[in-house]
Design an enzyme around this catalytic site. Structure first.
Site, PDB file in Angstrom:
ATOM      1  N   GLY A   1       0.824  -1.196   0.000  1.00  0.00           N
ATOM      2  CA  GLY A   1       0.000   0.000   0.000  1.00  0.00           C
ATOM      3  C   GLY A   1       0.860   1.248   0.000  1.00  0.00           C
ATOM      4  O   GLY A   1       2.047   1.214   0.318  1.00  0.00           O
ATOM      5  N   ARG A   2       0.247   2.371  -0.369  1.00  0.00           N
ATOM      6  CA  ARG A   2       0.967   3.643  -0.360  1.00  0.00           C
ATOM      7  C   ARG A   2      -0.003   4.797  -0.314  1.00  0.00           C
ATOM      8  O   ARG A   2      -1.175   4.684  -0.659  1.00  0.00           O
ATOM      9  CB  ARG A   2       1.882   3.781  -1.573  1.00  0.00           C
ATOM     10  CG  ARG A   2       1.136   3.929  -2.896  1.00  0.00           C
ATOM     11  CD  ARG A   2       2.097   4.338  -4.008  1.00  0.00           C
ATOM     12  NE  ARG A   2       3.062   3.298  -4.299  1.00  0.00           N
ATOM     13  CZ  ARG A   2       4.197   3.509  -4.967  1.00  0.00           C
ATOM     14  NH1 ARG A   2       4.483   4.712  -5.390  1.00  0.00           N
ATOM     15  NH2 ARG A   2       5.035   2.524  -5.213  1.00  0.00           N
ATOM     16  N   GLY A   3       0.512   5.931   0.173  1.00  0.00           N
ATOM     17  CA  GLY A   3      -0.235   7.182   0.169  1.00  0.00           C
ATOM     18  C   GLY A   3       0.688   8.288  -0.277  1.00  0.00           C
ATOM     19  O   GLY A   3       1.804   8.041  -0.756  1.00  0.00           O
ATOM     20  N   GLY A   4       0.254   9.537  -0.100  1.00  0.00           N
ATOM     21  CA  GLY A   4       1.048  10.647  -0.575  1.00  0.00           C
ATOM     22  C   GLY A   4       2.358  10.828   0.164  1.00  0.00           C
ATOM     23  O   GLY A   4       3.331  11.327  -0.403  1.00  0.00           O
TER      24      GLY A   4
ATOM     25  N   VAL B   1       3.915   1.351   2.244  1.00  0.00           N
ATOM     26  CA  VAL B   1       3.895   0.232   3.181  1.00  0.00           C
ATOM     27  C   VAL B   1       4.306  -1.043   2.441  1.00  0.00           C
ATOM     28  O   VAL B   1       3.808  -1.331   1.346  1.00  0.00           O
ATOM     29  CB  VAL B   1       2.498   0.034   3.803  1.00  0.00           C
ATOM     30  CG1 VAL B   1       2.525  -1.108   4.824  1.00  0.00           C
ATOM     31  CG2 VAL B   1       2.023   1.322   4.459  1.00  0.00           C
TER      32      VAL B   1
ATOM     33  N   LYS C   1       6.048   0.484   7.324  1.00  0.00           N
ATOM     34  CA  LYS C   1       5.617   1.753   6.732  1.00  0.00           C
ATOM     35  C   LYS C   1       6.792   2.723   6.729  1.00  0.00           C
ATOM     36  O   LYS C   1       7.387   2.995   7.775  1.00  0.00           O
ATOM     37  CB  LYS C   1       4.455   2.343   7.529  1.00  0.00           C
ATOM     38  CG  LYS C   1       3.913   3.656   6.987  1.00  0.00           C
ATOM     39  CD  LYS C   1       2.702   4.094   7.803  1.00  0.00           C
ATOM     40  CE  LYS C   1       2.072   5.355   7.243  1.00  0.00           C
ATOM     41  NZ  LYS C   1       0.861   5.745   7.993  1.00  0.00           N
TER      42      LYS C   1
ATOM     43  N   ASP D   1      -8.789   9.926  10.319  1.00  0.00           N
ATOM     44  CA  ASP D   1      -8.911   9.452   8.938  1.00  0.00           C
ATOM     45  C   ASP D   1      -9.554   8.066   8.909  1.00  0.00           C
ATOM     46  O   ASP D   1      -9.049   7.145   8.283  1.00  0.00           O
ATOM     47  CB  ASP D   1      -7.539   9.424   8.266  1.00  0.00           C
ATOM     48  CG  ASP D   1      -7.642   9.312   6.741  1.00  0.00           C
ATOM     49  OD1 ASP D   1      -8.730   9.583   6.189  1.00  0.00           O
ATOM     50  OD2 ASP D   1      -6.643   8.946   6.100  1.00  0.00           O
TER      51      ASP D   1
END
Length: 333
Positions: A31-34, A38, A53, A147
């Site tokens: 997974g990833r975000g801005g 991860v 992470k 969140d």
């Protein structure tokens, strides 16, 4: 990744598999975000699988953020709760902050809803109760998630027929509050996901656990209706709706559900925190009571259990996705 990239990892990501960072051998991205990515990784010291992470290096360069990261990581790691993903370690290596957490072999609620569709009130409340328990435990320790969304709710196979799912809440506000206090969010911005963000977050007002009540109510609405309570054509309209519009009654989309549920969701989604339930578990208790009331309950509504036979991320063939450029320098053979 482009041909002009330089550095030890300018090739394909497949070259990163098996490499190490801070005592963890990288297996694959999950997974990833801005501001983070991860990975599933192997803890070489304890021979166990973890979720690792990595945070973007600009965060590590901010002294205020680093201090808050250290403090909040310790607070989160101290919470021993069956529905919160445990944190094993948090630290820094090569200018990148990292957090090692338990690896949960399960789908997140986002994928479950995409595959299963809307859930019955029984299943929705069963999942919500576990999330609510985790949120209230965090609130007792002074942490606000900020969140809550389907992508941060992991649903693994439960222990028996009475507990068919085991739910974990992940991605706690280790960085969210810190970002808002260290200049990484500018005036008029907030940390959160638009479909589930509380009005006070949008307005930049102080938040407490009741903002998580609001977000959880948005998630609960989506689990039963198939979509969040506010759906608009653009972000500004969506932000306006959270602050000023009233949600449509859930029973307009799900007439099989007891009408009392509409009132419970309306209270949890109140614009003012003072008008909401005082805790997440209080909200879920009211939801369960309302859902058990008289309702049309036509034949053919969704089953009371969801299919959890296929859990975990499949080992799909082919090259995994490219890592963010900032993550490359911390990997070593």
């Amino acid at each position: 990744m482009t041909a002009h990239d330089t550095g030890p990892f300018s090739g394909r990501l497949s070259e990163l598999i098996g490499q190490q960072i801070a005592g963890y051998r990288i297996e694959r991205e999950i997974g990833r975000g801005g501001m983070a990515v991860v990975y599933r990784a192997r803890d070489l010291r304890l021979d166990r699988t973890v979720a690792l992470k990595l945070l973007a290096p600009e965060l590590a360069r901010n002294d205020t953020f680093r201090r808050r990261f250290t403090h909040e990581s310790r607070v989160a790691a101290a919470i021993d709760h069956p529905h919160i993903v445990p944190i094993f370690e948090a630290g820094e290596t090569g200018g990148v902050l990292y957090i090692a957490m338990r690896y949960v072999a399960g789908r997140d609620l986002r994928h479950l809803l995409d595959q299963e569709g809307p859930l019955t009130p029984t299943v929705a409340a069963r999942i919500a109760a576990q999330v609510a328990s985790a949120l209230d435990a965090a609130h007792d320790h002074g942490l606000v998630h900020r969140d809550v969304k389907p992508g941060n709710i992991l649903v693994a196979k439960g222990t028996d027929s009475d507990h068919p799912e085991h739910v974990y809440l992940t991605d706690f506000g280790l960085t969210k509050k810190s970002l808002s206090l260290t200049g990484f969010t500018t005036v008029g911005q907030f940390v959160g996901t638009l479909d589930y963000v509380a009005p006070e977050q949008i307005a930049g007002r102080p938040v407490d656990g009741r903002c998580d009540v609001y977000s959880l109510a948005c998630v609960v609405h989506e689990t039963m209706a198939g979509g969040p309570p506010f759906q608009r054509d653009d972000d500004m309209a969506l932000l306006w709706a959270h602050q000023y519009d009233q949600p449509s009654p859930l029973t307009e989309q799900r007439p099989d559900i007891a009408p009392e549920v509409d009132g419970v969701l309306a209270k949890a989604l109140a614009k003012s925190p003072e008008a909401r339930y005082g805790s997440c578990l209080e909200f879920v208790a009211a939801l369960r009571a309302a859902a058990s009331g008289p309702g049309p309950g036509p034949a053919g509504h969704p089953p009371t259990q969801v299919d959890l036979r296929v859990v975990g991320v499949p080992e799909a063939p082919g090259a995994p996705p490219e890592p963010p450029d900032w993550a490359r320098p911390v990997f070593v053979h």
